[in-house]
Design an enzyme around this catalytic site. Structure first.
Site: not given
Length: 107
Positions: A87, A44, A60-61, A22
DNA sequence: CGGTTGACCAAGT
DNA sequence: GACTTGGCCAACC
């Protein structure tokens, strides 16, 4: 462009298999509002950023805190960890394993 | 305009 | 490593 959208744009810049914080996100957005970043995510307009901002999805993960520890996620931290592992990012008990190695620094 | 909130951060116990 | 404090900034009411 709102601050939120700016953050999301930057989120999309994060390559697959990498994560960001962040803080870095805020810095890249030209501010130091670390908290505002997370705040924007929570409120959001899409309900949840991961699966749809406009036509592109916002990963956003792949965003964690400066310690490499996972934080809130609309679908649940468990789901988040799964996506990350998918991923190639290893997690353990809600924290990134090789945090320094998978950290993307916006260059 | 002022007060509250939050997916934060750094430093100190 | 976990918990507490103070500070930060944008969005919302």
């Amino acid at each position: 462009m709102r601050f939120n959208e700016k953050v999301w744009q930057l989120c999309k810049k994060v390559p697959k298999g990498k994560v960001t914080t962040y803080k870095l996100l805020a810095e890249a957005a030209g501010t130091k509002a670390y908290r505002a970043v997370g705040n924007a995510m929570n409120k959001n307009p899409n309900g949840l950023l991961t699966y749809g901002y406009g036509k592109k999805m916002v990963p956003c993960h792949r965003v964690v805190d400066s310690s490499g520890h996972l934080h809130g996620f609309a679908h649940g931290l468990k789901k988040k960890a799964e996506l990350l592992r998918k991923e190639g990012i290893k997690t353990e008990n809600g924290k990134i394993k090789d945090f320094e190695k998978v950290l993307y620094r916006f260059f």
